[in-house]
Design an enzyme around this catalytic site. Structure first.
Site, short mmCIF file in Angstrom:
data_model
loop_
_atom_site.label_atom_id
_atom_site.label_comp_id
_atom_site.label_asym_id
_atom_site.label_seq_id
_atom_site.Cartn_x
_atom_site.Cartn_y
_atom_site.Cartn_z
N ASP A 163 0.80 -1.21 0.00
CA ASP A 163 0.00 0.00 0.00
C ASP A 163 0.84 1.27 0.00
O ASP A 163 0.29 2.35 -0.06
CB ASP A 163 -1.01 0.01 1.14
CG ASP A 163 -0.34 -0.13 2.50
OD1 ASP A 163 0.89 -0.10 2.56
OD2 ASP A 163 -1.07 -0.26 3.48
N ARG A 204 -3.21 4.27 7.68
CA ARG A 204 -3.76 4.09 6.33
C ARG A 204 -5.04 4.87 6.13
O ARG A 204 -5.45 5.66 6.98
CB ARG A 204 -3.98 2.60 6.08
CG ARG A 204 -2.68 1.81 6.13
CD ARG A 204 -2.89 0.37 5.81
NE ARG A 204 -3.77 0.21 4.65
CZ ARG A 204 -4.25 -0.95 4.23
NH1 ARG A 204 -3.95 -2.05 4.90
NH2 ARG A 204 -5.02 -1.01 3.17
N TYR A 259 3.64 -3.54 11.21
CA TYR A 259 4.69 -4.49 10.82
C TYR A 259 5.40 -4.89 12.11
O TYR A 259 5.99 -4.04 12.77
CB TYR A 259 5.69 -3.83 9.87
CG TYR A 259 5.20 -3.71 8.45
CD1 TYR A 259 5.24 -4.80 7.59
CD2 TYR A 259 4.74 -2.49 7.94
CE1 TYR A 259 4.80 -4.69 6.27
CE2 TYR A 259 4.31 -2.38 6.63
CZ TYR A 259 4.34 -3.49 5.80
OH TYR A 259 3.93 -3.38 4.50
N PRO A 290 9.35 -5.70 2.62
CA PRO A 290 8.32 -4.69 2.36
C PRO A 290 8.49 -3.49 3.29
O PRO A 290 7.71 -2.55 3.22
CB PRO A 290 7.00 -5.41 2.68
CG PRO A 290 7.35 -6.81 2.99
CD PRO A 290 8.80 -6.86 3.33
C1 LIG Z 1 2.49 -8.42 3.20
C2 LIG Z 1 3.10 -7.63 2.12
C3 LIG Z 1 3.18 -6.27 2.31
C4 LIG Z 1 3.75 -5.51 1.35
N1 LIG Z 1 3.82 -4.18 1.58
C5 LIG Z 1 4.31 -3.40 0.63
C6 LIG Z 1 4.28 -1.99 0.76
O1 LIG Z 1 3.86 -1.45 1.78
N2 LIG Z 1 4.73 -1.22 -0.25
C7 LIG Z 1 5.19 -1.77 -1.39
O2 LIG Z 1 5.57 -1.03 -2.26
N3 LIG Z 1 5.25 -3.10 -1.54
C8 LIG Z 1 4.81 -3.93 -0.57
N4 LIG Z 1 4.82 -5.28 -0.76
C9 LIG Z 1 5.38 -5.85 -1.96
C10 LIG Z 1 4.44 -5.74 -3.12
O3 LIG Z 1 3.21 -6.38 -2.86
C11 LIG Z 1 5.09 -6.34 -4.32
O4 LIG Z 1 6.40 -5.87 -4.40
C12 LIG Z 1 4.37 -5.95 -5.57
O5 LIG Z 1 3.04 -6.36 -5.52
C13 LIG Z 1 5.06 -6.57 -6.76
O6 LIG Z 1 4.34 -6.29 -7.92
P1 LIG Z 1 4.44 -7.28 -9.15
O7 LIG Z 1 3.46 -6.77 -10.12
O8 LIG Z 1 5.85 -7.38 -9.56
O9 LIG Z 1 4.05 -8.70 -8.61
P2 LIG Z 1 2.70 -9.24 -7.88
O10 LIG Z 1 2.02 -8.11 -7.18
O11 LIG Z 1 3.13 -10.37 -7.12
O12 LIG Z 1 1.80 -9.62 -9.10
C14 LIG Z 1 2.05 -10.77 -9.85
C15 LIG Z 1 0.78 -11.16 -10.57
O13 LIG Z 1 1.07 -12.21 -11.43
C16 LIG Z 1 0.14 -13.26 -11.27
N5 LIG Z 1 0.85 -14.49 -11.55
C17 LIG Z 1 1.78 -15.08 -10.80
N6 LIG Z 1 2.23 -16.16 -11.43
C18 LIG Z 1 1.57 -16.26 -12.58
C19 LIG Z 1 1.58 -17.18 -13.65
N7 LIG Z 1 2.38 -18.24 -13.66
N8 LIG Z 1 0.74 -16.98 -14.69
C20 LIG Z 1 -0.10 -15.92 -14.71
N9 LIG Z 1 -0.15 -15.03 -13.71
C21 LIG Z 1 0.68 -15.19 -12.67
C22 LIG Z 1 -0.34 -13.14 -9.85
O14 LIG Z 1 -1.64 -13.69 -9.72
C23 LIG Z 1 -0.30 -11.64 -9.63
O15 LIG Z 1 -1.54 -11.03 -9.99
C24 LIG Z 1 4.25 -6.09 0.19
C25 LIG Z 1 4.14 -7.46 -0.02
C26 LIG Z 1 3.56 -8.23 0.94
C27 LIG Z 1 3.45 -9.70 0.73
#
Ligand SMILES: Cc1cc2nc3c(=O)[nH]c(=O)nc-3n(C[C@H](O)[C@H](O)[C@H](O)COP(=O)(O)OP(=O)(O)OC[C@H]3O[C@@H](n4cnc5c(N)ncnc54)[C@H](O)[C@@H]3O)c2cc1C
Ligand SMILES: Cc1cc2nc3c(=O)[nH]c(=O)nc-3n(C[C@H](O)[C@H](O)[C@H](O)COP(=O)(O)OP(=O)(O)OC[C@H]3O[C@@H](n4cnc5c(N)ncnc54)[C@H](O)[C@@H]3O)c2cc1C
Lengths: 676, 676
Positions: free
Chosen positions: B56, B283, B291, B366
């Site tokens: 977030d 928030r 955290y 995170p």
């Molecule tokens: C508890 C927690 C808290 C966090 N807090 C923060 C924060 O405060 N601020 C911040 O900036 N970041 C935070 N993060 C990290 C953040 O969520 C991620 O860094 C970010 O979402 C990454 O974006 P992304 O698009 O690279 O990957 P993801 O958000 O992981 O998106 C990947 C997408 O790909 C899809 N997918 C996966 N594998 C496949 C496949 N084989 N085929 C098709 N689709 C697939 C998934 O369903 C998902 O929709 C946090 C993470 C967690 C777990």
């Protein structure tokens, strides 16, 4: 008909007739009272809302009103702000026009919003979306619905639980609800069918005895609002008369994207030329609206042959005015014509049960762009009052303040508009002929400049009203000297403050979105000093008591801040005091982060200097009561006498809740501070 | 399988795999290229988007990126801005925590946006709405779609018209696409199923030979973007390795509305206590995220028993940290646990045809809230490049700059994060023990303070890149001294200017929303002087010529400002020059009101002092090339040599259009000024 047992019969708290600007603001206000069980219906005889043309001018006050509904940002982001007015007049040597003065279109510093332009249809869209949200999806506009009969049972009017107004309505067929004369002239959208230059075609849609019973309904309403425009059917039913003067000035309006070498095409330009007058309004995108004075004479009350007014005729006139500049509008989006006249209704309300509002009450030229603004402001004033009466918080007597507050405004508006319209349509021009001819350029500009201050809407003052303690009705006087720049009876001006909780900066009014509640703002002074903390403690004791205004006027089943909300703005150092040092629970209700603010420097937006800007002493402080429509009700002192004033103010406006049904501060759980 | 003639076979320009933050930004960028015929599909294996929990944190740079897409206002109006970081440490006498320093969370003045918090699901919603609008409704996310096979035909990779990447996909059943382990723990929403603490359940969803042929499809793509998160399937297909260190720190996360007497519950609070560490993130609404450092040890690469991590266990730990303050969260909205480790992919791209982005490239804690920001910034960097290659404007070689620009950033991020994570999880505490124990409070605060500047995202610098003329790849050097505060390779900083046409004030970047185009900003100097007008005239001649960069790189069938847009910001008096005195047509194309600005005082928002803030001489002026992603490509001089630099800059990035197909200034019709 009313007695036909087969006709559907239903009850409703408020029936709004007409969903133009006045009607949708009424609906959006009343949507906020659905949480108290208030039921509102809105009917409009047309099958579709406005898509093109019509009003588009928003003054800063209207945008402030949207802000109070928390929809200003959406509207502002689509609107075109107008920054500059440029005056053009004939050049003596070449006879064409030349630029004279430029002045700012909005007086700098008067509001955080400026004069802006957005198509009426978009504005209504945003308001209706908000109505939908605030009513939890329960309210929608019933279109293609024609009211046919209206009766007021005067005997029932004093009974709060009665439904004294009976309105018979009929569902129109799709064909009936479409404008009959058509709104097209070849390819071009025309607004003539709504203009005052032609006979209102809708007058022909009348009571039809032979429609199926299923299409008819009798609505029994506690209140009816006639927001049905200049030809108001409701007004005619009530027998109110439009009084005032007509005029023989005829104007044309054209919307489109121009191709021109005129340099001020993106400014509001007021043009006086030897060929006539014109006003340019730059709109969203690259759109421009031209208001064009026509060489057409119409007798007072008369009508013109609509075939005379064509896009070509309007553009020919515009070209003549523009000389030596050239202008073409390859695709005209919309055009209309109208006759300028100023009129005011003889009465605003029948038994305080049926009200009329907007163009139904007052008509005037669209020149200063006031129609939509004035119409919305009417129902913005009226409907929180109806809401509180229906919610059981307020006595019916406050409804009197609608006419007492809005009529003087309308008189003022019509006077200003008449003056402006005359100036605009006068034949001026070369500076040599100035004093001989009717209009002096300087005069014109000066009056426009003075007019601007009125037309901005921010200086409107309500008086002679139980809801504004400016002493003119002899009831209660404010101590205006304690906050000289918060004039009682005018809209509450906003300055930046900082949240005590997280250091975030806010415009003070952004902390009090309109939800029906009154707000008591305690300007508590400098909390660095023990004596000022002690003073606030004394105020808190009174507010926390079961006889304090919050408890006394708020029933148990309401949120404690639902009728009267208390905000504190101090001016000590933000980090010199901890939140728990503010008196709990009324002043700082635990778990609530939108009650405590400070006039201190912010991290990212400088210092709001609120005390200085309001002209409040940092030692004495002040108490300000802000009405639900963000008008100032009372300014008084931060002491026992002041709290007596506050008691007195509300005693004229709200209903005392029986002792055992009051919302008590004692019910709020305070978590003690750790002992270390 | 690929050869089964019954399986549906289709072509697409870009296939995006994964619709998290990285995927949706990629999609939104490419939606802007649908106008050039670029076709993009997005698949995600999950049937629903994120609703609760997850990232977030938005840094100012991410909000600036949203601004460039013109969706910042919507997101900002829902987000909670964070203003203050409060540091808490153990009090020596009572052993509970006490407040230390407070610092601003965003360095004042660095951006007009501040660190803010909004739920990932809402952010994605706004981006997807924009994608829908910009693609004219042609793009949507295909959910519940699993990629099963990926092949790159290396022989086709040099052919612009070929589809060298073959991806086999399968439509999952509703049951398969729901998280199998369930996301509920009793009543409470749990994110553990996505955490790195437990084995990825999704690895079990594998190639199934026996599904109906109709559920399968072979997609032939020109480009594939793997935005499929930390466990990236695309990355594994390409055989890239995640390199770096794990860690044995385990953290828990809890979302909810707390009941507490802790005074800084609305601030970002970094708490070091004798019982462990905690970070508070206020928030939207009254929500708070905690955290919480846990007393759990996990071996590098190992997994924990998920039944150990429960809401109660997390809250017990939070309460211990909070002593002497109390906290309860009656309704926990979401919780999870994770292990902190820093890793980076060995490669970013295969043959510049398949790219990975976001968490697929880099993982880290995170804690500093960088995951979403860094992931979105990856595809924000990549996708305008792919768009221009596919639109035919740019050669494939610019795709190399994706890895050369984004890898150094990721290395930097991971280094900073490792340092921060270590500090955060270290056991500190009483100021007495300071130097003996691993962590010094001062150290911690200082590093956090320095870290802030990096984590804000506004100081990111790209180098070693043909797209940034900061001389480090030996190709072209900027004349940085002409605009010292517009560092080449960093994002273009924004200051207020005023429109020449209507006097309205704008942030300069608000005049150039990202639509794919490069922008040449001509800081033309003081136009009150004839010599400076003459200089602009000379530049204009070059830009108006058929060999000027605008004509040379813009095909006839594109809008003339679609590839390279030219804006002028002068610093004479706004009213001392008429618009038609600016050179037409390239610098002032008739009928176009968004090209000419002035650094002059505004009516309502003071003076932007843009020249002063950019450190540009009012006499010399400067030329700045801004890339489609609002990074600065070049700073050079306002003369022939400077225009040579501009030529040279674009010659490395764009494809020269054959002479007869160029978009020529001669085709623009200029209306002559009236002669009077
Ligand atoms: C508890 C927690 C808290 C966090 N807090 C923060 C924060 O405060 N601020 C911040 O900036 N970041 C935070 N993060 C990290 C953040 O969520 C991620 O860094 C970010 O979402 C990454 O974006 P992304 O698009 O690279 O990957 P993801 O958000 O992981 O998106 C990947 C997408 O790909 C899809 N997918 C996966 N594998 C496949 C496949 N084989 N085929 C098709 N689709 C697939 C998934 O369903 C998902 O929709 C946090 C993470 C967690 C777990
Ligand atoms: C060409 C033109 C330009 C204008 N420009 C401006 C401007 O720039 N700025 C500005 O502020 N104002 C302008 N105005 C004026 C502005 O449009 C009106 O003042 C404003 O719309 C009045 O709002 P209202 O809600 O009172 O009435 P209306 O907008 O007229 O709305 C009345 C509604 O009631 C419905 N209705 C009517 N009769 C019945 C019935 N019997 N039963 C059921 N429903 C009924 C109608 O269908 C309509 O929806 C302009 C007007 C015109 C014609």
């Amino acid at each position: 008909m009313a007695s036909d047992p087969q006709i559907k019969n239903s009850n409703v708290d408020v029936l709004i007739i007409g969903a133009g600007p006045a009607g949708v603001i009424a609906a959006d206000w009343l949507a906020r009272f659905t949480k108290y069980g208030v039921k509102t219906r809105v009917v409009d005889k047309r099958s579709h809302k406005v898509f093109t043309g019509q009003a588009d001018g928003l003054n800063p006050r209207s945008i402030e009103m949207f802000q109070s509904f928390n929809i200003a940002n959406k509207i502002v982001s689509e609107a075109n702000p107008m920054n500059e007015v440029c005056f053009w007049a004939p050049n003596e040597s070449h006879g064409g026009i030349e630029r004279g003065r430029r002045i700012p279109d909005t007086i700098p510093g008067i509001s955080r919003y400026v004069q802006s332009v957005l198509h009426q249809g978009r504005i209504e869209r945003h308001i209706l979306d908000d109505m939908n949200e605030k009513s939890n999806g329960t309210m929608k506009i019933e279109r293609g619905v024609l009211p046919e009969t209206l009766e007021v049972n005067e005997e029932l009017c004093q009974d709060d639980n009665a439904y004294p107004v009976k309105v018979g309505i009929r569902q129109l067929s799709e064909e009936e609800s479409r404008p009959k004369l058509g709104s097209k002239n070849g390819e071009v959208e025309s607004g003539l069918y709504k203009s005052n230059l032609v006979k209102d075609e809708d007058d022909d849609v009348e009571f039809k005895p032979d429609v199926p019973v299923g299409d008819r309904e009798i609505i029994n309403a506690k209140y009816v609002i006639g927001a049905d425009g200049a030809h108001s059917w409701v007004r005619r039913q009530l027998g109110f008369k439009m009084q005032g003067e007509g005029s023989d000035f005829v104007w044309g309006v054209v919307d489109g994207v121009p191709i021109t070498n005129f340099p001020d095409i993106r400014c509001r330009a007021a043009i006086h030329s030897n060929a006539g007058s014109m006003m340019i309004i730059p709109r969203e995108g690259s759109l421009v609206r031209l208001y064009i004075q026509l060489n057409l004479q119409v007798d007072e009350g008369g009508h013109v042959d609509r075939s005379l007014i064509t896009p070509k005729m309007l553009m020919d006139q515009a070209k003549a005015v523009f000389h030596p500049y050239s202008i073409e509008i390859p695709d005209i989006m919309w055009y209309t014509g109208y006759q300028v006249g100023q009129r005011l209704t003889s009465e605003y309300a029948k038994n305080d049960r049926v009200f009329i509002a907007g163009d139904a009450c007052h008509t005037h030229s669209p020149k200063a762009g006031q129609g939509m603004n004035a119409s919305m402001a009417d129902t913005y004033n009226l409907c929180w009052k109806i809401g509180h009466v229906l919610a059981g918080h307020a006595p019916r007597s406050i409804l009197k303040t609608y006419e007492s507050e809005r009529r003087p405004f309308a008189e003022h508006l019509i006077m200003n508009d008449a003056q402006l319209a005359k100036l605009f349509s006068g034949k001026p021009l070369s500076s040599a002929e100035l004093n001989e001819l009717g209009v002096d350029m300087k005069d014109f500009e000066n009056i426009l400049e003075r007019g601007i201050s009125f037309f901005l809407g921010t200086s409107i003052e309500y008086f002679n009203s139980t809801a504004t303690a400016n002493g003119r009705d002899g009831r209660l006087s404010s101590k205006q000297e304690l906050a000289k720049n918060i004039p009682v009876g005018q809209r509450f001006p906003s300055h930046q403050v900082v949240s005590q909780f997280d250091g975030r900066h806010y415009h003070l009014v952004d902390t009090m979105f309109a939800d029906g509640q009154f707000t008591i703002v305690l300007f508590a002074g400098n909390m660095d000093k023990q004596v000022n903390r002690q003073r606030l403690q004394t105020i808190a004791q009174r507010l926390d008591s079961d006889d304090g205004v919050v408890s006394k006027y708020t029933p148990k089943d309401r949120q404690r801040d639902g009728v009267i909300d208390v905000k504190t703005v101090h001016c000590g150092g933000r980090t010199n005091i901890e939140v728990h040092e503010f008196p709990q629970p009324t002043i700082y209700p635990p778990g609530t982060y939108n009650k405590l603010y400070v006039d201190d420097v912010s991290y990212h937006a400088g210092h709001g200097e609120a005390y200085k800007n309001y002209d409040i002493s940092k030692e004495d402080g002040a108490v300000v009561v802000v009405r639900p429509d963000h008008f100032v009700g009372l300014v008084t002192s931060l002491d026992g006498a002041g709290m007596d004033d506050v008691d007195k103010y509300f005693s004229g406006l709200l209903k005392t809740v029986p002792a055992e049904q009051r919302n008590s501060a004692k019910d709020i759980k305070v978590i003690p501070q750790p002992k270390v």
